[in-house]
Design a protein around this motif. Structure first.
Motif, PDB file in Angstrom:
ATOM      1  N   GLY A 101     -35.667  17.401  32.803  1.00 15.86           N
ATOM      2  CA  GLY A 101     -35.079  17.289  31.411  1.00 15.86           C
ATOM      3  C   GLY A 101     -33.234  16.080  31.797  1.00 15.86           C
ATOM      4  O   GLY A 101     -32.282  16.504  30.929  1.00 15.86           O
ATOM      5  N   HIS A 102     -33.775  15.946  32.836  1.00 14.48           N
ATOM      6  CA  HIS A 102     -32.297  14.605  33.880  1.00 14.48           C
ATOM      7  C   HIS A 102     -33.034  13.360  33.069  1.00 14.48           C
ATOM      8  O   HIS A 102     -33.516  12.163  33.199  1.00 14.48           O
ATOM      9  N   TRP A 103     -32.507  13.181  30.976  1.00 14.97           N
ATOM     10  CA  TRP A 103     -32.537  11.878  30.795  1.00 14.97           C
ATOM     11  C   TRP A 103     -31.742  11.115  30.956  1.00 14.97           C
ATOM     12  O   TRP A 103     -32.799  10.181  31.257  1.00 14.97           O
ATOM     13  N   GLU A 104     -31.361  10.286  31.490  1.00 15.93           N
ATOM     14  CA  GLU A 104     -30.444   9.612  32.211  1.00 15.93           C
ATOM     15  C   GLU A 104     -31.015   9.005  32.875  1.00 15.93           C
ATOM     16  O   GLU A 104     -31.207   7.851  33.561  1.00 15.93           O
ATOM     17  N   ILE A 105     -31.632   9.881  34.090  1.00 12.68           N
ATOM     18  CA  ILE A 105     -32.227   9.394  35.527  1.00 12.68           C
ATOM     19  C   ILE A 105     -33.359   9.215  35.251  1.00 12.68           C
ATOM     20  O   ILE A 105     -33.879   8.284  36.205  1.00 12.68           O
ATOM     21  N   ALA A 106     -33.930   9.799  34.203  1.00 14.47           N
ATOM     22  CA  ALA A 106     -35.213   8.856  33.491  1.00 14.47           C
ATOM     23  C   ALA A 106     -34.969   7.620  33.297  1.00 14.47           C
ATOM     24  O   ALA A 106     -35.563   6.686  33.535  1.00 14.47           O
ATOM     25  N   ARG A 107     -34.367   7.798  32.258  1.00 18.33           N
ATOM     26  CA  ARG A 107     -33.574   5.659  31.453  1.00 18.33           C
ATOM     27  C   ARG A 107     -33.621   4.947  32.739  1.00 18.33           C
ATOM     28  O   ARG A 107     -34.628   3.784  32.785  1.00 18.33           O
ATOM     29  N   PHE A 108     -32.706   5.459  34.012  1.00 17.63           N
ATOM     30  CA  PHE A 108     -32.911   4.818  35.137  1.00 17.63           C
ATOM     31  C   PHE A 108     -34.170   4.113  36.250  1.00 17.63           C
ATOM     32  O   PHE A 108     -34.434   2.753  36.532  1.00 17.63           O
ATOM     33  N   LEU A 109     -35.028   5.237  35.821  1.00 14.19           N
ATOM     34  CA  LEU A 109     -35.908   5.319  36.879  1.00 14.19           C
ATOM     35  C   LEU A 109     -37.449   4.104  35.371  1.00 14.19           C
ATOM     36  O   LEU A 109     -37.774   3.481  36.509  1.00 14.19           O
ATOM     37  N   TYR A 110     -37.161   4.237  35.059  1.00  5.36           N
ATOM     38  CA  TYR A 110     -37.910   3.637  33.836  1.00  5.36           C
ATOM     39  C   TYR A 110     -37.702   2.655  34.098  1.00  5.36           C
ATOM     40  O   TYR A 110     -38.010   1.759  34.470  1.00  5.36           O
ATOM     41  N   SER A 111     -36.568   2.179  33.912  1.00 13.92           N
ATOM     42  CA  SER A 111     -36.046   0.889  34.173  1.00 13.92           C
ATOM     43  C   SER A 111     -36.470   0.190  35.199  1.00 13.92           C
ATOM     44  O   SER A 111     -36.341  -0.825  35.262  1.00 13.92           O
ATOM     45  N   ARG A 112     -36.974   0.523  36.157  1.00 14.79           N
ATOM     46  CA  ARG A 112     -36.999   0.027  37.985  1.00 14.79           C
ATOM     47  C   ARG A 112     -38.588   0.423  38.119  1.00 14.79           C
ATOM     48  O   ARG A 112     -38.719   0.016  38.811  1.00 14.79           O
ATOM     49  N   THR A 113     -39.430   0.994  37.184  1.00 16.63           N
ATOM     50  CA  THR A 113     -40.439   1.402  37.317  1.00 16.63           C
ATOM     51  C   THR A 113     -41.614   0.350  36.914  1.00 16.63           C
ATOM     52  O   THR A 113     -41.333   0.059  35.984  1.00 16.63           O
ATOM     53  N   PRO A 114     -42.037  -0.536  37.696  1.00 19.40           N
ATOM     54  CA  PRO A 114     -43.214  -1.612  36.865  1.00 19.40           C
ATOM     55  C   PRO A 114     -43.861  -0.937  35.850  1.00 19.40           C
ATOM     56  O   PRO A 114     -44.530   0.085  36.037  1.00 19.40           O
ATOM     57  N   ILE A 115     -44.092  -2.048  34.607  1.00 20.04           N
ATOM     58  CA  ILE A 115     -45.557  -1.428  34.359  1.00 20.04           C
ATOM     59  C   ILE A 115     -46.576  -1.038  33.733  1.00 20.04           C
ATOM     60  O   ILE A 115     -46.897   0.167  33.400  1.00 20.04           O
TER      61      ILE A 115
END
Length: 151
Positions: free
Chosen positions: A60-74
């Motif tokens: 449930g850590h949405w902001e961390i998930a958004r941060f990680l998504y922005s840095r995870t290769p597609i």
């Protein structure tokens, strides 16, 4: 800690990065990723081999998930594990109210994920179809809502 130190596992197979994710320590997660960029692509074997972005969402850590998504290769979300990570992420986004941003972005980049099975054997399309409150016909309307809708 050095870059390789961030990947050291304890007796249970968890890293300091995992514990920071679990507790929702956004600043620490960001600093760890800055120091070791490969952390976003590692998989946690004791959490069903999931990527950090999925683990952040699960906790449930949405902001961390958004941060990680922005840095995870597609590629990690769409090709590895037959795209299950991407499908799971989209399904989680559909299931959570007002959390469509990552799911929508991922679908724009890889539309085939809408029919890819997630870790529970369902596609994001199934998840969306089961989410009746997303559609006006799936939720009974109050008098004033029917009046506005009909007008």
């Amino acid at each position: 800690m050095t870059e390789p130190d961030l990947e050291i596992e304890d007796d249970l197979g968890f890293t300091a990065f995992f514990y920071a994710l679990q507790k929702g320590l956004a600043a620490i997660v960001a600093k760890m990723v800055k120091k070791n960029k490969s952390l976003v692509t590692m998989r946690f074997t004791y959490v069903n081999d999931k990527t950090p972005v999925l683990v952040a969402y699960a906790f449930g850590h949405w902001e961390i998930a958004r941060f990680l998504y922005s840095r995870t290769p597609i590629k990690v979300l769409t090709e590895d594990n037959n795209g299950r990570d991407g499908a799971q992420l989209i399904s989680k986004c559909f299931f959570q109210i007002n959390k469509f941003d990552i799911g929508w972005d991922l679908l724009q980049q890889c539309p085939k994920l809408v029919l890819t099975e997630n870790y529970f054997g369902y596609s994001p399309l199934n998840t969306l179809a089961d989410f009746r409150s997303a559609f006006p016909s799936g939720v009974p309307l109050r008098f004033w809502q029917r009046w506005i809708y009909n007008s």
